[in-house]
Design an enzyme around this catalytic site. Structure first.
Site, PDB file in Angstrom:
ATOM      1  N   ARG A 162       8.579 -42.938   2.852  1.00 55.69           N
ATOM      2  CA  ARG A 162       7.535 -42.472   3.785  1.00 55.69           C
ATOM      3  C   ARG A 162       6.367 -43.461   3.839  1.00 55.69           C
ATOM      4  NH1 ARG A 162      11.300 -39.589   4.582  1.00 55.69           N
ATOM      5  NH2 ARG A 162      11.305 -37.318   4.908  1.00 55.69           N
ATOM      6  N   SER A 237       7.393 -31.557   6.818  1.00 59.17           N
ATOM      7  CA  SER A 237       6.842 -31.563   5.447  1.00 59.17           C
ATOM      8  C   SER A 237       5.372 -31.957   5.503  1.00 59.17           C
ATOM      9  CB  SER A 237       7.560 -32.587   4.572  1.00 59.17           C
ATOM     10  OG  SER A 237       8.935 -32.344   4.542  1.00 59.17           O
ATOM     11  N   GLU A 333       1.713 -35.969   3.683  1.00 58.09           N
ATOM     12  CA  GLU A 333       2.523 -36.893   4.484  1.00 58.09           C
ATOM     13  C   GLU A 333       1.948 -36.967   5.900  1.00 58.09           C
ATOM     14  OE1 GLU A 333       6.993 -36.369   4.950  1.00 58.09           O
ATOM     15  OE2 GLU A 333       6.340 -36.344   7.035  1.00 58.09           O
TER      16      GLU A 333
HETATM   17  P1  FAD Z   1       2.669 -38.860  16.055  1.00 60.62           P
HETATM   18  O1  FAD Z   1       2.376 -37.578  15.372  1.00 60.62           O
HETATM   19  O2  FAD Z   1       2.420 -38.927  17.529  1.00 60.62           O
HETATM   20  O3  FAD Z   1       1.855 -40.026  15.351  1.00 60.62           O
HETATM   21  C1  FAD Z   1       1.850 -40.158  13.948  1.00 60.62           C
HETATM   22  C2  FAD Z   1       0.922 -41.320  13.550  1.00 60.62           C
HETATM   23  O4  FAD Z   1       1.446 -42.543  14.046  1.00 60.62           O
HETATM   24  C3  FAD Z   1      -0.477 -41.190  14.170  1.00 60.62           C
HETATM   25  O5  FAD Z   1      -1.391 -41.705  13.226  1.00 60.62           O
HETATM   26  C4  FAD Z   1      -0.418 -42.082  15.402  1.00 60.62           C
HETATM   27  O6  FAD Z   1      -1.696 -42.606  15.764  1.00 60.62           O
HETATM   28  C5  FAD Z   1       0.548 -43.181  14.967  1.00 60.62           C
HETATM   29  N1  FAD Z   1       1.382 -43.689  16.069  1.00 60.62           N
HETATM   30  C6  FAD Z   1       2.083 -42.974  17.001  1.00 60.62           C
HETATM   31  N2  FAD Z   1       2.768 -43.803  17.818  1.00 60.62           N
HETATM   32  C7  FAD Z   1       2.499 -45.064  17.412  1.00 60.62           C
HETATM   33  C8  FAD Z   1       2.889 -46.355  17.869  1.00 60.62           C
HETATM   34  N3  FAD Z   1       3.701 -46.534  18.913  1.00 60.62           N
HETATM   35  N4  FAD Z   1       2.396 -47.462  17.204  1.00 60.62           N
HETATM   36  C9  FAD Z   1       1.557 -47.319  16.130  1.00 60.62           C
HETATM   37  N5  FAD Z   1       1.144 -46.111  15.670  1.00 60.62           N
HETATM   38  C10 FAD Z   1       1.617 -45.006  16.296  1.00 60.62           C
HETATM   39  N6  FAD Z   1       9.808 -36.937   9.326  1.00 60.62           N
HETATM   40  C11 FAD Z   1      10.771 -37.512   8.579  1.00 60.62           C
HETATM   41  O7  FAD Z   1      10.634 -38.659   8.148  1.00 60.62           O
HETATM   42  N7  FAD Z   1      11.918 -36.839   8.244  1.00 60.62           N
HETATM   43  C12 FAD Z   1      12.153 -35.584   8.676  1.00 60.62           C
HETATM   44  O8  FAD Z   1      13.193 -35.025   8.367  1.00 60.62           O
HETATM   45  C13 FAD Z   1      11.169 -34.956   9.482  1.00 60.62           C
HETATM   46  N8  FAD Z   1      11.353 -33.690   9.907  1.00 60.62           N
HETATM   47  C14 FAD Z   1      10.399 -33.093  10.674  1.00 60.62           C
HETATM   48  C15 FAD Z   1      10.623 -31.780  11.114  1.00 60.62           C
HETATM   49  C16 FAD Z   1       9.690 -31.158  11.916  1.00 60.62           C
HETATM   50  C17 FAD Z   1       9.958 -29.741  12.393  1.00 60.62           C
HETATM   51  C18 FAD Z   1       8.500 -31.819  12.301  1.00 60.62           C
HETATM   52  C19 FAD Z   1       7.491 -31.163  13.197  1.00 60.62           C
HETATM   53  C20 FAD Z   1       8.260 -33.117  11.850  1.00 60.62           C
HETATM   54  C21 FAD Z   1       9.208 -33.769  11.026  1.00 60.62           C
HETATM   55  N9  FAD Z   1       9.010 -35.065  10.536  1.00 60.62           N
HETATM   56  C22 FAD Z   1       9.987 -35.673   9.795  1.00 60.62           C
HETATM   57  C23 FAD Z   1       7.760 -35.792  10.811  1.00 60.62           C
HETATM   58  C24 FAD Z   1       7.755 -36.530  12.172  1.00 60.62           C
HETATM   59  O9  FAD Z   1       8.818 -36.088  12.982  1.00 60.62           O
HETATM   60  C25 FAD Z   1       7.870 -38.033  12.010  1.00 60.62           C
HETATM   61  O10 FAD Z   1       6.845 -38.523  11.195  1.00 60.62           O
HETATM   62  C26 FAD Z   1       7.815 -38.769  13.351  1.00 60.62           C
HETATM   63  O11 FAD Z   1       8.139 -40.125  13.176  1.00 60.62           O
HETATM   64  C27 FAD Z   1       6.442 -38.683  14.005  1.00 60.62           C
HETATM   65  O12 FAD Z   1       6.548 -39.232  15.309  1.00 60.62           O
HETATM   66  P2  FAD Z   1       5.528 -38.869  16.445  1.00 60.62           P
HETATM   67  O13 FAD Z   1       5.830 -39.759  17.606  1.00 60.62           O
HETATM   68  O14 FAD Z   1       5.513 -37.429  16.737  1.00 60.62           O
HETATM   69  O15 FAD Z   1       4.167 -39.301  15.740  1.00 60.62           O
HETATM   70  N1  EPU Z   2      12.692 -26.545  -2.685  1.00 59.38           N
HETATM   71  C1  EPU Z   2      12.301 -25.346  -3.233  1.00 59.38           C
HETATM   72  N2  EPU Z   2      11.650 -24.461  -2.416  1.00 59.38           N
HETATM   73  C2  EPU Z   2      11.380 -24.717  -1.115  1.00 59.38           C
HETATM   74  C3  EPU Z   2      11.783 -25.959  -0.562  1.00 59.38           C
HETATM   75  C4  EPU Z   2      12.438 -26.858  -1.384  1.00 59.38           C
HETATM   76  O1  EPU Z   2      12.527 -25.074  -4.394  1.00 59.38           O
HETATM   77  O2  EPU Z   2      10.781 -23.860  -0.443  1.00 59.38           O
HETATM   78  C5  EPU Z   2      13.391 -27.531  -3.562  1.00 59.38           C
HETATM   79  C6  EPU Z   2      14.849 -27.190  -3.843  1.00 59.38           C
HETATM   80  O3  EPU Z   2      15.098 -27.597  -5.165  1.00 59.38           O
HETATM   81  C7  EPU Z   2      15.586 -28.107  -2.887  1.00 59.38           C
HETATM   82  C8  EPU Z   2      14.693 -29.328  -2.881  1.00 59.38           C
HETATM   83  O4  EPU Z   2      13.373 -28.800  -2.970  1.00 59.38           O
HETATM   84  O5  EPU Z   2      16.878 -28.416  -3.339  1.00 59.38           O
HETATM   85  C9  EPU Z   2      14.808 -30.217  -1.661  1.00 59.38           C
HETATM   86  O6  EPU Z   2      14.585 -29.441  -0.485  1.00 59.38           O
HETATM   87  P1  EPU Z   2      15.069 -29.970   0.947  1.00 59.38           P
HETATM   88  O7  EPU Z   2      16.477 -30.431   0.877  1.00 59.38           O
HETATM   89  O8  EPU Z   2      14.722 -28.924   1.949  1.00 59.38           O
HETATM   90  O9  EPU Z   2      14.237 -31.271   1.177  1.00 59.38           O
HETATM   91  P2  EPU Z   2      12.712 -31.628   0.921  1.00 59.38           P
HETATM   92  O10 EPU Z   2      12.599 -32.539  -0.244  1.00 59.38           O
HETATM   93  O11 EPU Z   2      11.877 -30.407   0.919  1.00 59.38           O
HETATM   94  C10 EPU Z   2      12.843 -33.803   2.343  1.00 59.38           C
HETATM   95  C11 EPU Z   2      12.033 -34.455   3.404  1.00 59.38           C
HETATM   96  C12 EPU Z   2      12.352 -33.863   4.767  1.00 59.38           C
HETATM   97  C13 EPU Z   2      13.826 -34.078   5.056  1.00 59.38           C
HETATM   98  C14 EPU Z   2      14.643 -33.400   3.962  1.00 59.38           C
HETATM   99  C15 EPU Z   2      16.132 -33.646   4.118  1.00 59.38           C
HETATM  100  C16 EPU Z   2      10.006 -35.250   2.363  1.00 59.38           C
HETATM  101  C17 EPU Z   2       8.542 -35.065   2.196  1.00 59.38           C
HETATM  102  N3  EPU Z   2      10.617 -34.338   3.110  1.00 59.38           N
HETATM  103  O12 EPU Z   2      12.414 -32.449   2.270  1.00 59.38           O
HETATM  104  O13 EPU Z   2      11.580 -34.528   5.748  1.00 59.38           O
HETATM  105  O14 EPU Z   2      14.175 -33.553   6.322  1.00 59.38           O
HETATM  106  O15 EPU Z   2      14.238 -33.908   2.667  1.00 59.38           O
HETATM  107  O16 EPU Z   2      16.417 -34.960   3.799  1.00 59.38           O
HETATM  108  O17 EPU Z   2      10.569 -36.205   1.839  1.00 59.38           O
HETATM  109  C18 EPU Z   2       9.467 -34.513   6.857  1.00 59.38           C
HETATM  110  O18 EPU Z   2       9.270 -35.620   6.340  1.00 59.38           O
HETATM  111  O19 EPU Z   2       8.664 -33.972   7.628  1.00 59.38           O
HETATM  112  C19 EPU Z   2      10.717 -33.805   6.553  1.00 59.38           C
HETATM  113  C20 EPU Z   2      10.998 -32.593   7.022  1.00 59.38           C
END
Ligand code: FAD
Ligand code: EPU
Length: 337
Positions: A162, A237, A333
């Site tokens: 991240r 997250s 994050e």
């Molecule tokens: P924004 O929220 O629009 O911007 C984020 C930051 O980047 C801001 O500071 C903005 O100014 C800057 N920025 C935006 N565009 C640019 C650009 N073109 N150049 C330079 N800076 C820029 N993330 C994960 O890694 N793994 C996951 O599994 C994951 N799951 C998610 C699930 C949900 C339900 C949600 C809501 C979010 C999740 N995220 C996850 C977080 C998010 O999707 C990512 O961080 C994504 O890359 C953000 O993109 P965005 O375009 O929406 O960013």
């Molecule tokens: N867990 C709990 N309770 C909860 C949630 C999680 O105990 O309510 C524990 C469990 O042990 C579980 C472990 O956490 O096995 C991992 O949970 P999960 O697989 O849901 O993944 P995570 O670590 O919570 C990360 C990323 C996600 C990504 C998933 C799948 C980060 C900060 N988050 O979540 O990314 O989708 O793994 O790879 O690394 C995001 O960045 O926004 C995001 C959603």
């Protein structure tokens, strides 16, 4: 180009926070972006993609630039790989579906992550055992000060969990305009061991999955755990999973023998913050319009009408409690603005 004033950002952030941007413009060409950056009347600029990784805590005085640069092209091919360039304003998941429709492998485990392609390198998005860096070739970005377009290769981006230079020493200095990915065209390397992917495939009787089937499994798992921002405001997250020294982990383990962990290196382990937050009693906790999601303790939610400050305050209480109980620091994050 149409610069608007006093625009609500509620439709432009997945938390659904209602703050106002003093100035707002949508850009769909590189020329427009360059022209916007030349505007002297708006010295402060904020680039916005899908708004899925931000918490807006106050009105924005800067000119908000909504990135909608579209376009996907194949830039080169070898026998078994392909380079695909996607412009920054493409929606990430739609782009992943485009790669799958061409049978290009690599991004399937990162299906259904919200946001734009152009934001994907900022925090090196990742899910289900794969990170952006695993398929990243390069990105192009405009320097906001000098307006020059620079190409960054993988090493130059300094990707980590991240993390990248765009969150560190180059933070706020560049606007990413395109990202190029290296994908496979045959002999795809599948990663199905992470999380519940294998169980999901087994349940469907799939023993020899295609990349499309892996993507479908990831989508099903994500939909069962993570709240849909169209229904409940959230930014995924809220915190990163803390990476701690093994000695710290062993210390906490004495008191909490069921503490889960994942190896990171010889000396460090990653601890799931969701577990810490759940153990501290926050999972499913609701305070009026906002709270901690009932299925995923790492996700803070806005049930409608919450302010960014309320959610930020809850996040601070969680951080302090985790520090007090486990002596572990959890960092946000989400980008707090
Ligand atoms: P924004 O929220 O629009 O911007 C984020 C930051 O980047 C801001 O500071 C903005 O100014 C800057 N920025 C935006 N565009 C640019 C650009 N073109 N150049 C330079 N800076 C820029 N993330 C994960 O890694 N793994 C996951 O599994 C994951 N799951 C998610 C699930 C949900 C339900 C949600 C809501 C979010 C999740 N995220 C996850 C977080 C998010 O999707 C990512 O961080 C994504 O890359 C953000 O993109 P965005 O375009 O929406 O960013
Ligand atoms: N867990 C709990 N309770 C909860 C949630 C999680 O105990 O309510 C524990 C469990 O042990 C579980 C472990 O956490 O096995 C991992 O949970 P999960 O697989 O849901 O993944 P995570 O670590 O919570 C990360 C990323 C996600 C990504 C998933 C799948 C980060 C900060 N988050 O979540 O990314 O989708 O793994 O790879 O690394 C995001 O960045 O926004 C995001 C959603």
């Amino acid at each position: 180009m149409n610069i608007q004033h006093n625009v609500s950002l509620k439709p432009y952030n997945t938390f659904g926070i209602d703050v106002v941007a003093k100035h707002f413009v949508t850009i769909s060409t590189l020329e427009d972006l360059k022209a916007v950056l030349e505007l002297k009347d708006y010295p402060e600029k904020l680039i916005l993609g899908g708004g899925s990784n931000i918490l807006l805590t106050k009105d924005v005085n800067a000119l908000v630039i909504l990135s909608r640069l579209k376009g996907i092209s194949i830039t080169s091919k070898t026998d078994d790989t392909v380079l695909v360039k996607a412009n920054a304003g493409e929606n990430w998941h739609e782009f992943v579906l485009w790669t799958l429709s061409h049978d290009f492998g690599g991004l399937e485990n990162m299906s259904l992550i919200p946001g734009n392609v152009g934001t994907s390198p900022i925090q090196n998005i990742g899910a289900y055992g794969i990170e952006l860096k695993d398929h990243f070739e390069s990105c192009e970005a405009i320097n906001i000060e000098t307006k020059t377009l620079t190409t960054f290769n993988k090493e130059e981006c300094e990707f980590g969990y991240r993390n990248s230079i765009f969150k560190q020493h180059e933070k706020g200095k560049y606007i990413i305009t395109s990202v190029t990915f290296k994908l496979t065209t045959k002999n795809h390397i599948l990663h199905t061991n992470y999380g519940a992917i294998t169980a999901e495939l087994d349940a469907k009787g799939i023993t020899n999955p295609t990349i499309q089937e892996v993507s479908n499994a990831v989508i099903a798992i994500r939909q069962s755990k993570l709240p849909d921002p169209k229904k409940i405001g959230n930014s995924g997250s809220f915190f990163k999973n803390p990476v701690v020294d093994k000695s710290v982990y062993l210390q906490v383990l004495k008191q909490f023998p069921d503490l889960p962990s994942y190896p990171v290196s010889e000396t460090e382990v990653k601890i799931p913050a969701g577990w810490l937050i759940e153990k501290a009693g926050f999972k499913g906790k609701r305070l009026g319009n906002y709270g901690v999601h009932q299925n995923q303790a790492l996700v803070l939610v806005n049930y409608g009408g919450a302010t960014g400050c309320e959610i930020l305050k809850l996040s601070s209480v969680i951080q302090q409690t985790i520090q007090r109980i486990f002596n572990i620091t959890i960092e946000s994050e989400v980008n707090i603005l």
